[in-house]
Design a protein around this motif. Structure first.
Motif, PDB file in Angstrom:
ATOM      1  N   GLY A  55     -34.978  21.674 -59.502  1.00 44.06           N
ATOM      2  CA  GLY A  55     -35.504  22.810 -60.244  1.00 44.06           C
ATOM      3  C   GLY A  55     -35.885  22.432 -61.656  1.00 44.06           C
ATOM      4  N   THR A  56     -36.493  23.394 -62.351  1.00 38.27           N
ATOM      5  CA  THR A  56     -36.970  23.141 -63.703  1.00 38.27           C
ATOM      6  C   THR A  56     -36.010  23.658 -64.759  1.00 38.27           C
ATOM      7  N   VAL A  57     -34.975  24.336 -64.365  1.00 33.87           N
ATOM      8  CA  VAL A  57     -33.966  24.847 -65.301  1.00 33.87           C
ATOM      9  C   VAL A  57     -32.622  24.221 -64.958  1.00 33.87           C
ATOM     10  N   ALA A  58     -31.976  23.635 -65.966  1.00 33.05           N
ATOM     11  CA  ALA A  58     -30.653  23.033 -65.766  1.00 33.05           C
ATOM     12  C   ALA A  58     -29.589  24.089 -65.970  1.00 33.05           C
ATOM     13  N   VAL A  59     -28.697  24.184 -64.994  1.00 26.26           N
ATOM     14  CA  VAL A  59     -27.588  25.139 -65.058  1.00 26.26           C
ATOM     15  C   VAL A  59     -26.295  24.343 -65.178  1.00 26.26           C
ATOM     16  N   ALA A  60     -25.488  24.665 -66.170  1.00 23.74           N
ATOM     17  CA  ALA A  60     -24.209  23.991 -66.369  1.00 23.74           C
ATOM     18  C   ALA A  60     -23.090  25.020 -66.352  1.00 23.74           C
ATOM     19  N   ASN A  83     -34.055  25.442 -70.152  1.00 18.05           N
ATOM     20  CA  ASN A  83     -35.381  25.327 -69.569  1.00 18.05           C
ATOM     21  C   ASN A  83     -35.917  23.922 -69.834  1.00 18.05           C
ATOM     22  N   LYS A  84     -36.030  23.100 -68.790  1.00 21.13           N
ATOM     23  CA  LYS A  84     -36.538  21.744 -68.928  1.00 21.13           C
ATOM     24  C   LYS A  84     -38.048  21.654 -68.734  1.00 21.13           C
ATOM     25  N   GLY A  85     -38.682  22.750 -68.331  1.00 23.41           N
ATOM     26  CA  GLY A  85     -40.114  22.734 -68.084  1.00 23.41           C
ATOM     27  C   GLY A  85     -40.916  22.913 -69.356  1.00 23.41           C
ATOM     28  N   THR A 171     -42.602  32.174 -64.105  1.00 27.57           N
ATOM     29  CA  THR A 171     -43.370  31.375 -65.070  1.00 27.57           C
ATOM     30  C   THR A 171     -44.812  31.824 -65.018  1.00 27.57           C
ATOM     31  N   SER A 172     -45.614  31.395 -65.979  1.00 26.62           N
ATOM     32  CA  SER A 172     -47.025  31.778 -65.996  1.00 26.62           C
ATOM     33  C   SER A 172     -47.770  31.202 -64.810  1.00 26.62           C
ATOM     34  N   ALA A 173     -47.270  30.111 -64.240  1.00 32.57           N
ATOM     35  CA  ALA A 173     -47.942  29.512 -63.086  1.00 32.57           C
ATOM     36  C   ALA A 173     -47.516  30.173 -61.788  1.00 32.57           C
ATOM     37  N   ARG A 174     -46.327  30.780 -61.802  1.00 31.95           N
ATOM     38  CA  ARG A 174     -45.838  31.413 -60.576  1.00 31.95           C
ATOM     39  C   ARG A 174     -45.290  32.782 -60.953  1.00 31.95           C
ATOM     40  N   ARG A 175     -46.068  33.766 -60.706  1.00 31.36           N
ATOM     41  CA  ARG A 175     -45.747  35.111 -61.138  1.00 31.36           C
ATOM     42  C   ARG A 175     -44.903  35.853 -60.105  1.00 31.36           C
ATOM     43  N   TRP A 176     -43.885  35.273 -59.648  1.00 30.11           N
ATOM     44  CA  TRP A 176     -42.928  35.948 -58.775  1.00 30.11           C
ATOM     45  C   TRP A 176     -41.542  35.355 -59.021  1.00 30.11           C
ATOM     46  N   GLU A 177     -40.524  36.149 -58.734  1.00 30.84           N
ATOM     47  CA  GLU A 177     -39.150  35.697 -59.004  1.00 30.84           C
ATOM     48  C   GLU A 177     -38.766  34.607 -58.003  1.00 30.84           C
ATOM     49  N   GLN A 178     -38.189  33.594 -58.535  1.00 27.88           N
ATOM     50  CA  GLN A 178     -37.771  32.465 -57.705  1.00 27.88           C
ATOM     51  C   GLN A 178     -36.580  31.765 -58.374  1.00 27.88           C
ATOM     52  N   GLY A 181     -33.211  26.976 -60.898  1.00 25.87           N
ATOM     53  CA  GLY A 181     -32.137  26.025 -61.169  1.00 25.87           C
ATOM     54  C   GLY A 181     -30.834  26.491 -60.557  1.00 25.87           C
ATOM     55  N   VAL A 182     -29.981  25.528 -60.192  1.00 21.82           N
ATOM     56  CA  VAL A 182     -28.707  25.872 -59.562  1.00 21.82           C
ATOM     57  C   VAL A 182     -27.657  24.842 -59.941  1.00 21.82           C
TER      58      VAL A 182
END
Length: 803
Positions: A55-60, A83-85, A171-178, A181-182
């Motif tokens: 994923g593009t978000v790091a979760v700690a 947010n790593k993106g 995100t602006s590239a994907r306009r739906w909830e997804q 990161g996990v």
């Protein structure tokens, strides 16, 4: 008939080549169209990969409490999302989801290995149990906390549940909830006490690297010298060893202690020095810290089981693989074992067990077991990744008989290695704690049969690793599926008949560990140092001042702590040998210059110097002539004398010599110990005999001849005088004294009067104590004297040879 092109070496006609190429082009048109679509498909697969990978978000997850919840508890999860993106994430929230129970220990391993891989496990709890963010800017970390009642997590039967902490958003590239990161962790669920609890033994190692040198002061206290001040920093408040002590005192553990650590800290309680640049040292100042740490440790181990490792924690595997072929190496292990219990008892006032040997990481083979038990231990702490159990579906008890009366206490590899690596980050610690608890619970759920399990963490834990282990043990020891027991009890547990008792072969020893071993050359250096020490100690009046510090230093040369530090290990060995050379060199022969002898016999002095503070004895000084035909020492080719020299003094020994022939002879002086071993360097010098010439010998010979001739003349004169007196015995008897003719000789000439020098001859014979009648009357066989009558005139100058 086949075409020519179907045969080797033949070529098709131009027309047929054209037809084939045209057919191939027509047939490949659909394939070409498909290839043109590949970039678009690859882009789609990339999107799919992003959504199924990290994923593009790091979760700690920085904390999870309680680590093992019970009925009615509220599970609180805290951490950060980053947010790593390159695009901002909007309408984001952090949620929790719980997957199906993991039913094997391997499944837990797999989940831990893919802790941040998408997708998440199970459905999100949702509702109000989320942490929302309007926007996550690139590169920015945001903290979150979620608290959810345990009954909202849909936990059913006892077991280990994967708990996923997810970040969802757009995100602006994907306009739906997804899910972007996990972070996956574990939730052990055993709300009620287990019918059968696992008996768990946890070792709490207290070891350090080598800190003390072989050097001591020349004062009565023998002030020790430390390599550096690192040990003071470790035991100071907040230091590694201080934290290990503070954490361990509140846990139900078996303390495993290196006696060298105790001896080193104990040495710091008094006067000590720290090695500086070159040969300089500075005074140590952390006596109060050392005293406090030892006092705290004494309190912590009271009533607890204590296991003493051999002094300095020798590397058993290195010794087994590279040291047994070197004479004396096993003796070093025996010495380290013998002193272990005494050291612990003296410092901590508890009686430790010395029945256990602990090879590095519990890796064993037959040679390691043999060496480990050669010094008296009858139990070897191994690890399950070395002594494997094959296809056994559950984890057996730790105790296993491996032959020869030896018991292998096999620590569980998963639990023992759960806290390795960098645990300075809170998220790494939390994952390690939850994984440890998950493995422990899953182990207990494997069977209803009670088992004894041992946890043997790395022997030199960092403070962060120790804190993580302590956190896990606090939960475990107050939990519902485990109960604590000491190592002795685990070793006495009835072995599982299905457990493996086969020690792996030597070739199975891990190559990564083999590369870190001490080489054979290291043990050879130790043997050379010990040999020099043995020769040195026999001449000392107080050998303990040298034997003890150097004996312990050689033990330290074999320490496990040198693994991965070969350069430092070599430097330490060299420093020990160099210091011993310095001390032995304090007792030596003083160099002699060439010597000349001024006669046939003389004495040669040889001086022994002792710059030690203590006296030396049991030394033999041998002086040897390399040419005894020319020069003898004490009548032989060499002579020996015993030498005793007080501390700080010299002693001169004199050897009698005799020269037979002129010339130069090389003489060698050498010290020996009483058992015939050479001590120190020999001193050679030249002895030149210069005064035994032919002229001198002729003069000496002539003088001897004159003495013989003079003696013979005196003898004949006495005989003639005695004969004259014998011819006139009657006259002497009648007068009773010399008459007028008493002085006449046989020729009628008057006898010499008192003033006559010739009178001294006869009286000289009488005064010499020879009786006048000793010659008696002349015998017929005596013959006539062959000399003329003696002149009565006074002798000339230089003629008194008769005297």
């Amino acid at each position: 008939m086949a075409e020519a092109a179907d045969f080797p070496g033949m070529h098709p006609s131009p027309a047929r080549r054209w037809l084939r190429r045209t057919g191939a082009l027509l047939a490949g048109a659909p394939l070409l169209a498909g290839l043109l679509q590949l970039p678009a498909q690859a882009a789609g697969q990339s999107v799919a990969k992003d959504s199924s990978d990290a994923g593009t978000v790091a979760v700690a997850v920085d904390s999870l409490t309680p680590a093992a919840p019970g009925d009615g508890d509220t599970v609180t999860v805290s951490g950060t999302v980053t947010n790593k993106g390159k695009q901002a994430v909007t309408d984001a929230h952090v949620g929790l989801s719980v997957g199906s129970p993991l039913t094997t220990r391997s499944a837990i391993d797999s989940a831990a290995d893919h802790a941040d891989a998408l997708p998440a496990d199970g459905a999100e709890v949702g509702g109000k149990y989320v942490a929302a963010f309007a926007e996550l800017a690139p590169g920015v970390a945001e903290r979150f906390t979620i608290a959810v009642p345990v009954d909202k997590l849909d936990l059913d039967k006892d077991g280990v549940y994967p708990l996923s902490v997810t970040l969802s958003g757009e995100t602006s590239a994907r306009r739906w909830e997804q899910v972007l990161g996990v972070q996956r962790t574990f939730l052990p669920w055993q709300p009620d006490a287990a019918d059968t609890r696992t008996r768990t033994t946890v070792l709490w190692p207290l070891t350090s690297s080598v800190h003390m040198t072989a050097e001591t002061g020349s004062n009565a206290q023998q002030t020790p010298v430390f390599l550096n001040d690192d040990l003071a920093r470790e035991i100071a408040p907040g230091g590694r060893l201080d934290q290990l002590l503070s954490l361990g005192r509140d846990l139900d553990v078996t303390w495993v202690i290196d006696p060298d650590l105790l001896a080193s800290v104990d040495a710091m309680t008094g006067s000590y020095r720290i090695r500086g640049e070159g040969d300089t040292t500075t005074a140590g100042t952390r006596q109060a810290v050392a005293k406090q740490w030892l006092a705290d440790l004494q309190s912590a181990v009271t009533g607890k089981e204590v296991v003493a490792l051999p002094f300095a924690d020798p590397d058993l595997a290195s010794l087994a693989h590279n040291g047994t072929g070197v004479t004396g190496s096993l003796n070093q292990l025996k010495a380290a074992t013998d002193v272990a219990a005494t050291t612990v008892e003296t410092v901590l006032h508890v009686t430790p067990s010395t029945a256990y040997a602990w090879p590095v990481e519990g890796a064993v083979d037959p040679s390691i077991v043999k060496v480990a038990t050669s010094a008296g231990a009858d139990k070897v702490i191994a690890r399950s990744d070395s002594l494997t159990d094959g296809d056994l579906s559950y984890t057996p008890s730790a105790a296993r008989p491996i032959g020869g009366g030896i018991t292998a206490v096999v620590a569980d590899a998963r639990l023992s290695t759960a806290f390795q690596g960098d645990l300075t980050r809170a998220s790494a610690t939390t994952l390690a704690v939850q994984q440890f608890l998950a493995q422990s619970l899953e182990l207990n759920l494997q069977t209803d049969k009670q088992r004894s399990i041992v946890v043997a963490p790395q022997r030199m834990q960092t403070a962060a690793q120790a804190r993580a282990l302590a956190q896990a043990l606090t939960t475990l020891q107050t939990g519902t599926w485990s109960q604590s027991q000491p190592l002795t009890a685990a070793a006495k547990t009835k072995p599982d008949p299905r457990a493996s008792t086969t020690v792996p072969p030597k070739k199975a020893y891990p190559s990564a560990l083999r590369k870190q071993q001490l080489p054979r050359s290291a043990f050879e250096q130790m043997a050379e140092t010990q040999e020099e020490l043995d020769n040195f100690k026999v001449i000392l009046a107080r050998e303990a001042r040298v034997v003890t510090p150097f004996g312990r230093a050689i033990n330290r040369e074999m320490s496990t702590s040198w693994r991965g530090r070969s350069t430092a290990a070599s430097a330490f060995r060299q420093s020990v040998r160099a210091y011993l050379d310095t001390l032995t060199g304090q007792v030596k022969l003083i160099d002699k210059s060439d010597t000349k002898l001024s006669g046939r016999s003389a004495t040669i002095p040889v001086t022994v110097q002792n710059n030690l503070v203590q006296g030396v004895d049991h030394l033999i000084l041998r002086l040897t002539s390399t040419n005894p035909t020319r020069l003898e020492i004490g009548g032989y080719d060499y002579a020996e004398q015993r030498v005793t020299v007080s501390g700080g003094h010299t002693s001169t020994v004199k050897f009698p010599t005799s020269a037979n022939v002129n010339g130069q002879t090389r003489v060698i002086a050498q010290l020996y110990t009483e058992d015939g071993q050479k001590y120190g360097k020999a001193v050679a010098f030249e002895v030149k005999v210069t005064e035994i010439t032919a002229t001198v010998m002729l003069v000496i010979g002539g003088g001897v001849l004159l003495l013989v001739l003079a003696g013979f003349r005196m003898y004949t004169q006495r005989k003639r005088a005695a004969a004259r007196r014998a011819e006139q015995p009657g006259e002497a008897q009648e007068t009773g004294e010399a008459g007028p003719d008493a002085g006449s000789d046989a020729s009628g000439e008057p006898a010499a009067g008192p003033e006559d020098p010739g009178d001294s001859v006869g009286h000289a014979g009488e005064d010499s104590g020879v009786p006048t009648g000793a010659d008696g009357p002349q015998q017929p066989s005596d013959g006539t004297p062959d000399t003329a009558a003696e002149s009565a005139d006074p002798p000339g100058t230089g003629e008194r040879v008769d005297r």
